[in-house]
Design a protein around this motif. Structure first.
Motif, PDB file in Angstrom:
ATOM      1  N   GLN A 229       5.245  59.828   9.563  1.00 18.78           N
ATOM      2  CA  GLN A 229       5.302  58.709   8.607  1.00 18.78           C
ATOM      3  C   GLN A 229       6.036  59.080   7.318  1.00 18.78           C
ATOM      4  O   GLN A 229       5.621  58.697   6.230  1.00 18.78           O
ATOM      5  CB  GLN A 229       3.890  58.201   8.296  1.00 18.78           C
ATOM      6  N   ASP A 230       7.108  59.838   7.430  1.00 17.85           N
ATOM      7  CA  ASP A 230       7.930  60.190   6.274  1.00 17.85           C
ATOM      8  C   ASP A 230       8.844  59.009   5.947  1.00 17.85           C
ATOM      9  O   ASP A 230       9.314  58.315   6.851  1.00 17.85           O
ATOM     10  CB  ASP A 230       8.768  61.436   6.593  1.00 17.85           C
ATOM     11  N   VAL A 231       9.079  58.770   4.657  1.00 15.13           N
ATOM     12  CA  VAL A 231       9.987  57.672   4.282  1.00 15.13           C
ATOM     13  C   VAL A 231      11.406  57.963   4.783  1.00 15.13           C
ATOM     14  O   VAL A 231      12.185  57.041   5.018  1.00 15.13           O
ATOM     15  CB  VAL A 231      10.009  57.438   2.754  1.00 15.13           C
ATOM     16  N   ARG A 232      11.722  59.239   4.944  1.00 13.38           N
ATOM     17  CA  ARG A 232      13.003  59.606   5.574  1.00 13.38           C
ATOM     18  C   ARG A 232      12.784  59.468   7.081  1.00 13.38           C
ATOM     19  O   ARG A 232      12.508  60.438   7.785  1.00 13.38           O
ATOM     20  CB  ARG A 232      13.394  61.034   5.184  1.00 13.38           C
ATOM     21  N   TYR A 233      12.905  58.236   7.573  1.00 16.31           N
ATOM     22  CA  TYR A 233      12.476  57.891   8.922  1.00 16.31           C
ATOM     23  C   TYR A 233      13.159  58.737  10.002  1.00 16.31           C
ATOM     24  O   TYR A 233      12.614  58.950  11.070  1.00 16.31           O
ATOM     25  CB  TYR A 233      12.731  56.404   9.180  1.00 16.31           C
ATOM     26  N   TYR A 234      14.361  59.249   9.710  1.00 22.92           N
ATOM     27  CA  TYR A 234      15.080  60.057  10.698  1.00 22.92           C
ATOM     28  C   TYR A 234      14.403  61.414  10.922  1.00 22.92           C
ATOM     29  O   TYR A 234      14.713  62.118  11.882  1.00 22.92           O
ATOM     30  CB  TYR A 234      16.539  60.268  10.271  1.00 22.92           C
ATOM     31  N   LEU A 235      13.449  61.793  10.052  1.00 22.80           N
ATOM     32  CA  LEU A 235      12.697  63.033  10.270  1.00 22.80           C
ATOM     33  C   LEU A 235      11.483  62.807  11.171  1.00 22.80           C
ATOM     34  O   LEU A 235      10.884  63.767  11.656  1.00 22.80           O
ATOM     35  CB  LEU A 235      12.228  63.633   8.937  1.00 22.80           C
ATOM     36  N   ASN A 236      11.105  61.525  11.387  1.00 18.97           N
ATOM     37  CA  ASN A 236       9.935  61.209  12.226  1.00 18.97           C
ATOM     38  C   ASN A 236      10.335  61.196  13.703  1.00 18.97           C
ATOM     39  O   ASN A 236      10.054  60.253  14.446  1.00 18.97           O
ATOM     40  CB  ASN A 236       9.345  59.850  11.845  1.00 18.97           C
ATOM     41  N   GLY A 237      11.000  62.235  14.118  1.00 18.60           N
ATOM     42  CA  GLY A 237      11.463  62.301  15.499  1.00 18.60           C
ATOM     43  C   GLY A 237      12.076  63.656  15.774  1.00 18.60           C
ATOM     44  O   GLY A 237      12.059  64.559  14.926  1.00 18.60           O
ATOM     45  N   LEU A 238      12.625  63.796  16.962  1.00 16.14           N
ATOM     46  CA  LEU A 238      13.191  65.063  17.428  1.00 16.14           C
ATOM     47  C   LEU A 238      14.677  64.871  17.686  1.00 16.14           C
ATOM     48  O   LEU A 238      15.075  63.935  18.383  1.00 16.14           O
ATOM     49  CB  LEU A 238      12.486  65.479  18.722  1.00 16.14           C
ATOM     50  N   LEU A 239      15.482  65.753  17.117  1.00 17.43           N
ATOM     51  CA  LEU A 239      16.917  65.706  17.376  1.00 17.43           C
ATOM     52  C   LEU A 239      17.212  66.407  18.692  1.00 17.43           C
ATOM     53  O   LEU A 239      16.856  67.568  18.875  1.00 17.43           O
ATOM     54  CB  LEU A 239      17.690  66.403  16.248  1.00 17.43           C
ATOM     55  N   LEU A 240      17.842  65.680  19.621  1.00 22.30           N
ATOM     56  CA  LEU A 240      18.365  66.291  20.841  1.00 22.30           C
ATOM     57  C   LEU A 240      19.872  66.395  20.671  1.00 22.30           C
ATOM     58  O   LEU A 240      20.531  65.388  20.402  1.00 22.30           O
ATOM     59  CB  LEU A 240      18.035  65.446  22.070  1.00 22.30           C
ATOM     60  N   GLU A 241      20.394  67.591  20.808  1.00 27.89           N
ATOM     61  CA  GLU A 241      21.828  67.801  20.644  1.00 27.89           C
ATOM     62  C   GLU A 241      22.397  68.330  21.957  1.00 27.89           C
ATOM     63  O   GLU A 241      22.032  69.420  22.401  1.00 27.89           O
ATOM     64  CB  GLU A 241      22.090  68.782  19.494  1.00 27.89           C
ATOM     65  N   CYS A 242      23.266  67.520  22.566  1.00 29.06           N
ATOM     66  CA  CYS A 242      23.915  67.921  23.816  1.00 29.06           C
ATOM     67  C   CYS A 242      25.168  68.712  23.475  1.00 29.06           C
ATOM     68  O   CYS A 242      26.071  68.204  22.812  1.00 29.06           O
ATOM     69  CB  CYS A 242      24.293  66.685  24.634  1.00 29.06           C
ATOM     70  N   ARG A 243      25.194  69.960  23.933  1.00 32.82           N
ATOM     71  CA  ARG A 243      26.357  70.834  23.723  1.00 32.82           C
ATOM     72  C   ARG A 243      26.886  71.237  25.088  1.00 32.82           C
ATOM     73  O   ARG A 243      26.177  71.073  26.089  1.00 32.82           O
ATOM     74  CB  ARG A 243      25.916  72.088  22.944  1.00 32.82           C
ATOM     75  N   PRO A 244      28.097  71.765  25.165  1.00 29.86           N
ATOM     76  CA  PRO A 244      28.596  72.196  26.469  1.00 29.86           C
ATOM     77  C   PRO A 244      27.648  73.191  27.139  1.00 29.86           C
ATOM     78  O   PRO A 244      27.368  74.250  26.585  1.00 29.86           O
ATOM     79  CB  PRO A 244      29.951  72.851  26.125  1.00 29.86           C
ATOM     80  N   GLN A 245      27.083  72.801  28.288  1.00 31.92           N
ATOM     81  CA  GLN A 245      26.188  73.639  29.106  1.00 31.92           C
ATOM     82  C   GLN A 245      24.884  74.024  28.398  1.00 31.92           C
ATOM     83  O   GLN A 245      24.200  74.953  28.809  1.00 31.92           O
ATOM     84  CB  GLN A 245      26.887  74.952  29.529  1.00 31.92           C
ATOM     85  N   GLN A 246      24.535  73.299  27.320  1.00 24.96           N
ATOM     86  CA  GLN A 246      23.339  73.680  26.558  1.00 24.96           C
ATOM     87  C   GLN A 246      22.706  72.448  25.913  1.00 24.96           C
ATOM     88  O   GLN A 246      23.395  71.560  25.428  1.00 24.96           O
ATOM     89  CB  GLN A 246      23.734  74.678  25.472  1.00 24.96           C
ATOM     90  N   LEU A 247      21.362  72.415  25.935  1.00 29.54           N
ATOM     91  CA  LEU A 247      20.624  71.342  25.268  1.00 29.54           C
ATOM     92  C   LEU A 247      19.805  71.966  24.145  1.00 29.54           C
ATOM     93  O   LEU A 247      19.079  72.935  24.354  1.00 29.54           O
ATOM     94  CB  LEU A 247      19.696  70.644  26.278  1.00 29.54           C
ATOM     95  N   ARG A 248      19.946  71.413  22.943  1.00 26.19           N
ATOM     96  CA  ARG A 248      19.240  71.942  21.771  1.00 26.19           C
ATOM     97  C   ARG A 248      18.288  70.884  21.226  1.00 26.19           C
ATOM     98  O   ARG A 248      18.615  69.698  21.186  1.00 26.19           O
ATOM     99  CB  ARG A 248      20.252  72.340  20.690  1.00 26.19           C
TER     100      ARG A 248
END
Length: 368
Positions: A149-168
């Motif tokens: 419930q942070d006002v910075r709503y983009y922090l209320n979640g998980l960043l999935l970053e698709c990279r070549p042959q790798q998931l971060r």
């Protein structure tokens, strides 16, 4: 609609699907689970308009196909209360769904399946296969660092970053950061693609995934993520926002390194936490050659002190941290040893496995 199904076979997918359904609803049909019977397969769907889960199971004794929605919680409670391995007989009767089992009979209200919201088809930016174990590891290693419930709503979640042959996966609440990389041989992208999965979606996906090599297909669109396996389909809207440049907060130089037994360190933090300030949860780490001292105190003038033999060569250092964050990290790392990198008394700590780790953690210091 008329069919028979074993209670145990129905219970697991029903529990997963009902977990998405919120207790308070804006639309009555959102309190229901959609039951669709086609051929020998029954699919159950639950949604809160942000996250949707579809569970599938084979059924016997199909006399009539059909679709209907019934109250999710009531159906789940009935199934839980029936004996193990009970045979359930479902039959649609006008605007009611009749459920019989042994000498028990239940009559549930229904709403038309046509009223049930349908998630639009995801237009894929990228599509790849990865084992359920790998996605589950990413969530377990980082999910605890998501904001709530942070006002910075983009922090209320998980960043999935698709990279070549790798998931971060990356999560941060502004005070700590967790990052984990896993190999994804099927992930063929030319440049990094980012998506922020909302907190509820991350928690539900973590419940669905099993610790197996069974493959799941991940479809990443502009607004949705979809994960498909044999038993379920998970769909979640993505958070519309830009995740902060997390690489800027990763400490570049940590000249002082503490090497310690992870389990002994975790137990020492747990004991010290008992007498830490309930609001701020601060502990002081005082490190000198070969020795780590953990000190916690609270407004009642109570104090806890722990001493631990560690591998450390460098200048004496004193620094404060939130003990809850330290406990989360020492619980997420699975190696026997742990390495804490510190530049000085005012810099963030970089915590990871001493070697061959797939995750790293950054915790900001506290003033005590």
């Amino acid at each position: 609609m008329k069919f028979n199904v074993n209670r145990d076979a129905l219970l697991k997918p029903l529990q997963l699907v009902a977990g998405v359904v919120e207790k308070r609803q804006t639309l009555p049909v959102l309190a229901n689970v959609l039951m669709q019977l086609q051929g020998q397969e029954l699919s159950l769907t639950g949604t809160d308009l942000e996250v949707e889960i579809v569970g599938r199971l084979p059924v016997d004794g199909v006399e009539m196909e059909g679709e209907v929605t019934v109250p999710a919680r009531k159906l789940l409670d009935i199934c839980r209360s029936l004996p193990d391995s009970a045979e359930l007989k479902f039959e649609r009767d006008g605007e009611r769904l009749i459920l019989r089992s042994g000498r028990s009979r239940f009559q549930l209200s229904t709403l038309p399946a046509a009223d049930f919201p349908n998630q639009e088809e995801t237009s894929a930016q990228t599509r790849f296969d990865i084992s359920q174990r790998e996605i589950r590891r990413l969530i377990e290693a980082t999910g605890f660092a998501m904001a709530q419930q942070d006002v910075r709503y983009y922090l209320n979640g998980l960043l999935l970053e698709c990279r070549p042959q790798q998931l971060r996966a990356v999560a941060t609440d502004g005070h700590r950061l967790a990052l984990c990389d896993r190999d994804a041989p099927g992930l063929n992208v030319d440049s990094a693609i980012q998506a922020i999965v909302p907190r509820k979606g991350v928690l539900e996906l973590g419940r669905l995934l099993e610790d197996t090599d069974a493959q799941a297909q991940v479809v990443l669109g502009n607004n949705h993520i979809r994960v498909v396996s044999g038993q379920f389909t998970f769909t979640s809207k993505l958070v519309d926002g830009k995740f902060p440049d997390y690489e800027r907060v990763l400490p570049r130089a940590t000249g002082n390194h503490i090497y310690a037994d992870r389990q002994a360190l975790r137990q020492a933090f747990s004991r010290a936490a008992i007498l830490s300030n309930e609001k701020y949860r601060g502990v002081r780490l005082q490190v000198s050659e070969g020795l780590l001292q953990i000190v916690a105190n609270n407004p009642e003038q109570e104090e806890a002190e722990e001493q631990l033999m560690v591998d450390y060569v460098g200048d004496p250092l004193e620094i404060g941290f939130n003990v809850g964050y330290l406990l989360d990290v020492t619980g997420a790392i699975h190696s026997d040893q742990i390495r804490i990198g510190l530049a000085d008394a005012n810099s963030s700590a970089l915590i990871q496995q001493p070697e061959d780790g797939d995750a790293l953690y950054v915790i900001m210091p506290m003033r005590l």
